[in-house]
Design a protein around this motif. Structure first.
Motif, PDB file in Angstrom:
ATOM      1  N   TRP A  99       0.829  -1.204   0.000  1.00  0.00           N
ATOM      2  CA  TRP A  99       0.000   0.000   0.000  1.00  0.00           C
ATOM      3  C   TRP A  99       0.871   1.265   0.000  1.00  0.00           C
ATOM      4  N   ASN A 100       1.883   1.275   0.838  1.00  0.00           N
ATOM      5  CA  ASN A 100       2.761   2.438   0.924  1.00  0.00           C
ATOM      6  C   ASN A 100       3.622   2.614  -0.329  1.00  0.00           C
ATOM      7  N   VAL A 101       4.160   1.511  -0.842  1.00  0.00           N
ATOM      8  CA  VAL A 101       5.009   1.592  -2.029  1.00  0.00           C
ATOM      9  C   VAL A 101       4.216   2.087  -3.235  1.00  0.00           C
ATOM     10  N   LEU A 102       2.963   1.684  -3.355  1.00  0.00           N
ATOM     11  CA  LEU A 102       2.131   2.140  -4.471  1.00  0.00           C
ATOM     12  C   LEU A 102       1.965   3.652  -4.435  1.00  0.00           C
ATOM     13  N   HIS A 103       1.645   4.207  -3.275  1.00  0.00           N
ATOM     14  CA  HIS A 103       1.484   5.654  -3.169  1.00  0.00           C
ATOM     15  C   HIS A 103       2.816   6.374  -3.382  1.00  0.00           C
ATOM     16  N   LEU A 104       3.894   5.793  -2.872  1.00  0.00           N
ATOM     17  CA  LEU A 104       5.198   6.410  -3.073  1.00  0.00           C
ATOM     18  C   LEU A 104       5.590   6.404  -4.545  1.00  0.00           C
ATOM     19  N   TRP A 105       5.289   5.343  -5.255  1.00  0.00           N
ATOM     20  CA  TRP A 105       5.595   5.276  -6.679  1.00  0.00           C
ATOM     21  C   TRP A 105       4.810   6.327  -7.446  1.00  0.00           C
ATOM     22  N   LEU A 106       3.538   6.485  -7.123  1.00  0.00           N
ATOM     23  CA  LEU A 106       2.731   7.503  -7.803  1.00  0.00           C
ATOM     24  C   LEU A 106       3.276   8.894  -7.535  1.00  0.00           C
ATOM     25  N   TRP A 107       3.695   9.151  -6.291  1.00  0.00           N
ATOM     26  CA  TRP A 107       4.244  10.465  -5.956  1.00  0.00           C
ATOM     27  C   TRP A 107       5.548  10.704  -6.725  1.00  0.00           C
ATOM     28  N   THR A 108       6.434   9.717  -6.759  1.00  0.00           N
ATOM     29  CA  THR A 108       7.705   9.869  -7.452  1.00  0.00           C
ATOM     30  C   THR A 108       7.496  10.059  -8.946  1.00  0.00           C
ATOM     31  N   PHE A 109       6.538   9.316  -9.503  1.00  0.00           N
ATOM     32  CA  PHE A 109       6.242   9.461 -10.932  1.00  0.00           C
ATOM     33  C   PHE A 109       5.748  10.874 -11.236  1.00  0.00           C
TER      34      PHE A 109
END
Length: 385
Positions: free
Chosen positions: A170-180
Motif C-alpha cells: 500500500w505504501n510503495v504504491l502511493h510512493l511510486w505515484l508520488w515519485t512518478f
C-alpha cells in the motif's frame, strides 16, 4: 521502493506539496490499521497495568515511526538518513517489544500487530536493502517475543508477515505515484528550459548570420582607413563612407530581426502564459475578445502580461489565475488575478513598477491591488495613445 535523484523544483508547487501529504496520509492509515488491531488484542488483557504498559510501548513505536516518516518522505532523503532511521527504529523495537508482547489474549500477538506497522513502513523509511533488513529483523523480533512468552510463534510471524506486506505494498504504491508525478513535473521543467535554451541559440545564430559579414568588412575598412589617413585623404573619405553604409545596413537588418522577435500577438502571449501556469500546477482561465486588437493597443499590454505571469510563477502559494482581455470604447483592458496573495512577493522586486511608468508615458494606466487574499494587475491603454 521507488528511488531516484531529487527533482530540482518538484516540491515547490502546491500540487506537489499536497501529493506529499497524500503519501504521508496513506502511510498513517496503514499504521493506524495495525495499531487498531493491536488495541483490539490488548483490550482483552485483564490487568489494567498491563494495558497501560502496552499502550506506552505502542505509543513509543508509533511516535518513532511518525517522526521518521515525516523526515523520509519524499524518498530522496532516505539514503542520507538511513543509518539514523534504522538505529532509531531499532531502539523503539527494543523498548516496545517487552512492553507490548506479554499482554493481550494471546502472548506475543499484540506485538505481532505493532511489528507489522514497522514492517509496512520500512519501504518508506529506507533504501531497499536496509528496508529488507528492517523487515526481516522485525519478523525475528516477533518470533523471539512469541517464543519467549510461550505464545504461538507461527501465528505471530504470520500476522507480522502478511499484514506487514499488505501495508508495505500500500505504501510503495502511493510512493511510486508520488515519485512518478515529481519526475513528470521535473521533466516538464526540463523541456521548458531546453526550449528556452534552443530559442537563445537560434537567436544567436540569426544575429551572427546577420552581422558577421558586415562587421568583418567594417573592421577591415577601418584598418585600411587608418593606414590611408595620412597618405590619401580622398581614399580615406571613401572608405569611411562605405563603413557608414555598412553600419547603417547592419543596424537596419538588426532592427528588422528584433522586430520579428518582439512582434508577438497578445492572443498568442496570453495562451503561452496560461500554458506555463498550467504546467506549473495552477488552474488558469483566459477570456479574450473574438477579434484581435489593433497592434497599437496590444504591444503595451504584451509586456504587462509577461511580467504579470512571471509574478504569479514566483508566488509559491498561488493555486489559480485568471487572465481577461477586453476591448473598451476608448482602448483595451488587461486584468490578471491570482489567489494566495497574503504573503506574496514584494511588488517592488518585480518589473511591474517600471511598466507602470511606461504605460503612463504612453497615456495608459497600470494598477496593482492586494485584497482578500488575491492579487490583481489591471492595465489599460487608450486607442489614441
Amino acid at each position: 521502493m521507488v528511488t531516484g535523484t531529487r527533482p530540482a523544483h518538484a516540491v515547490s508547487t502546491p500540487g506537489m506539496r499536497q501529493a506529499r501529504w497524500y503519501v504521508l496520509a496513506a502511510a498513517a492509515s496503514g499504521i493506524a490499521a495495525c495499531v487498531l488491531l493491536a488495541a483490539l488484542e490488548l483490550r482483552q488483557e485483564p490487568d489494567p497495568r498491563g494495558i497501560v504498559l502496552a499502550s506506552l510501548g505502542t505509543l513509543l513505536l508509533v511516535v518513532a515511526l511518525a517522526g521518521a516518516l515525516y523526515r523520509s518522505v519524499p524518498p530522496w532523503s532516505a539514503a542520507a538518513n538511513g543509518r539514523r532511521l534504522l538505529a532509531g527504529c531499532a531502539v523503539a523495537v527494543v523498548l516496545s517489544a517487552p512492553l507490548v508482547g506479554p499482554f493481550g489474549a494471546t502472548p506475543g500477538r499484540g506485538w505481532a500487530f505493532v511489528g507489522a506497522a514497522l514492517a509496512g513502513a520500512a519501504p518508506l523509511l529506507l533504501p531497499p536493502r536496509y528496508a529488507v533488513t528492517l523487515m526481516a529483523g522485525t519478523v525475528l523480533v516477533t518470533a523471539a517475543t512469541a517464543w519467549w512468552l510461550g505464545g504461538p510463534v507461527r501465528d505471530a510471524v504470520t500476522v507480522t508477515v502478511v499484514l506487514g506486506l499488505c501495508v508495505a505494498v500500500w505504501n510503495v504504491l502511493h510512493l511510486w505515484l508520488w515519485t512518478f508525478q515529481a519526475q513528470a513535473r521535473e521533466g516538464r521543467d526540463a523541456v521548458a528550459r531546453l526550449a528556452a535554451a534552443d530559442e537563445r541559440l537560434r537567436c544567436a545564430r540569426d544575429v551572427y548570420a546577420l552581422l558577421a559579414n558586415e562587421l568583418s568588412a567594417i573592421v577591415l575598412k577601418a584598418e585600411l582607413a587608418s593606414r590611408l589617413a595620412l597618405v590619401d585623404g580622398e581614399r580615406t573619405r571613401q572608405e569611411t563612407a562605405e563603413m557608414r553604409a555598412l553600419a547603417a545596413s547592419a543596424l537596419a537588418r538588426m532592427r528588422e530581426a528584433v522586430h520579428g522577435y518582439r512582434a508577438v500577438g497578445l492572443r498568442e502571449q496570453a495562451h503561452a502564459v496560461a500554458r506555463g501556469l498550467r504546467d506549473s500546477g495552477l488552474r488558469c482561465s483566459v477570456t479574450q475578445p473574438k477579434r484581435d486588437l489593433p497592434p497599437a493597443l496590444t504591444e503595451p499590454l504584451v509586456a504587462v502580461l509577461r511580467e504579470a505571469g512571471a509574478h504569479v510563477l514566483r508566488h509559491d502559494r498561488a493555486r489559480w489565475c485568471t487572465i481577461e482581455i477586453a476591448r473598451e470604447a476608448s482602448g483595451a483592458r488587461l486584468t490578471v488575478v491570482n489567489d494566495g496573495a497574503d504573503d506574496g512577493p514584494d511588488i517592488a522586486a518585480s518589473g511591474l513598477p517600471a511598466l507602470a511608468d511606461r504605460l503612463r508615458d504612453a497615456g495608459g494606466t497600470l494598477l496593482t491591488r492586494r485584497e482578500g487574499g488575491t492579487f490583481t494587475v489591471r492595465a489599460t491603454v487608450r486607442a489614441g495613445s
